[in-house]
Motif scaffolding. Sequence first.
Motif, PDB file in Angstrom:
ATOM      1  N   ASP A   7       0.856  -1.185   0.000  1.00  0.00           N
ATOM      2  CA  ASP A   7       0.000   0.000   0.000  1.00  0.00           C
ATOM      3  C   ASP A   7       0.898   1.243   0.000  1.00  0.00           C
ATOM      4  O   ASP A   7       2.096   1.165   0.281  1.00  0.00           O
ATOM      5  N   PRO A   8       0.362   2.410  -0.322  1.00  0.00           N
ATOM      6  CA  PRO A   8       1.186   3.619  -0.465  1.00  0.00           C
ATOM      7  C   PRO A   8       2.016   3.931   0.779  1.00  0.00           C
ATOM      8  O   PRO A   8       3.166   4.381   0.653  1.00  0.00           O
ATOM      9  N   ARG A   9       1.445   3.719   1.973  1.00  0.00           N
ATOM     10  CA  ARG A   9       2.205   4.042   3.188  1.00  0.00           C
ATOM     11  C   ARG A   9       3.416   3.126   3.343  1.00  0.00           C
ATOM     12  O   ARG A   9       4.519   3.580   3.666  1.00  0.00           O
ATOM     13  N   GLN A  10       3.229   1.832   3.110  1.00  0.00           N
ATOM     14  CA  GLN A  10       4.343   0.897   3.174  1.00  0.00           C
ATOM     15  C   GLN A  10       5.401   1.233   2.125  1.00  0.00           C
ATOM     16  O   GLN A  10       6.602   1.166   2.387  1.00  0.00           O
ATOM     17  N   ARG A  11       4.920   1.580   0.944  1.00  0.00           N
ATOM     18  CA  ARG A  11       5.852   1.895  -0.132  1.00  0.00           C
ATOM     19  C   ARG A  11       6.687   3.123   0.207  1.00  0.00           C
ATOM     20  O   ARG A  11       7.905   3.149  -0.026  1.00  0.00           O
TER      21      ARG A  11
END
Length: 315
Positions: A7-11
Amino acid sequence: MERKRHDPRQRRRILGELDGIAARQGGVVSRAQAYATGLTRGELRAQVRARRWQRVWSRSVCVHTGEVSVLGRQWAAVFEGGDRGMLDGESSLVASGLKNYETSVLRVSVPRGVKPLRGVGLDIRRTRRWSADDLVATGVPRTRVPVAAVRAAMWARSDKQASLLLMMPVQQGMTTPEHVGRALLAVRRDRRRELMHAVVDDMLGGVRSVGELDFARECRRRGFPEPDRQVVRRGKDGRYYLDVCWDDFGLVVEIDGIHHSWATSVVPDALRQNEVALGRATVLRLPLLGLRVAADEFFDQVERGLRDGGWCAAA
């Protein structure tokens, strides 16, 4: 086939962590480091395809598409050598701060049993001399300066270059003749072993440039008395050093390398020579080129200076 997506936060977390690693390594990270943060192979390929990153040889990526820095290439070269690769020889010296010396190929040493890789600008070789004890504890993995100097001399293209690579790290304050000598003791067999021992012996006696080294050998060959080297004198502006002198015979020889022609050296050199001359000593100047193309003429002048100062050659 790889399907995992973050997901964007993990990325953002992963990319931020990679940016931090790259900042310490000249903008370069290994593929193994990238995967250890959680980045997938597909995401790495996507960054390269999108031209946000670029490949560096086979095991590294640069996290921008500009010119890869010297430090980045050094790290990437080590990564090509695997977990136990380290910069060695002249590449290690440059990575440790050697100035006024360039090399177009990065030499990496790996232990025996490791399969060397190939790449443009890379020289990865297995060596029986590999030892974890030789590794510098900080920065890009590389051999310690004394060890690197000895190996650079062993692998040099000529005896002259070998002598230079032994002496430059000492001249620039990166190590000492004693430390180079101790590293040399580990070399049991090499075609330049005798030459390297002679160079270190001369450095222990005070020689600090290839010119002084050649000069000292030529003096011995001609039967001149042993001179003093790098003698300290005091002038109005503090201490200065004389390359070679015979105090008993009132003779000083200044050996001029290329640095003596630099604008920053012309005035201090002239002041130093004048100070010596005012002290009633004869000052002879010997350019390095003179040692190569007119050695006999220059050493005839040195002999005349010694005789004029009272020296008599042994019968």
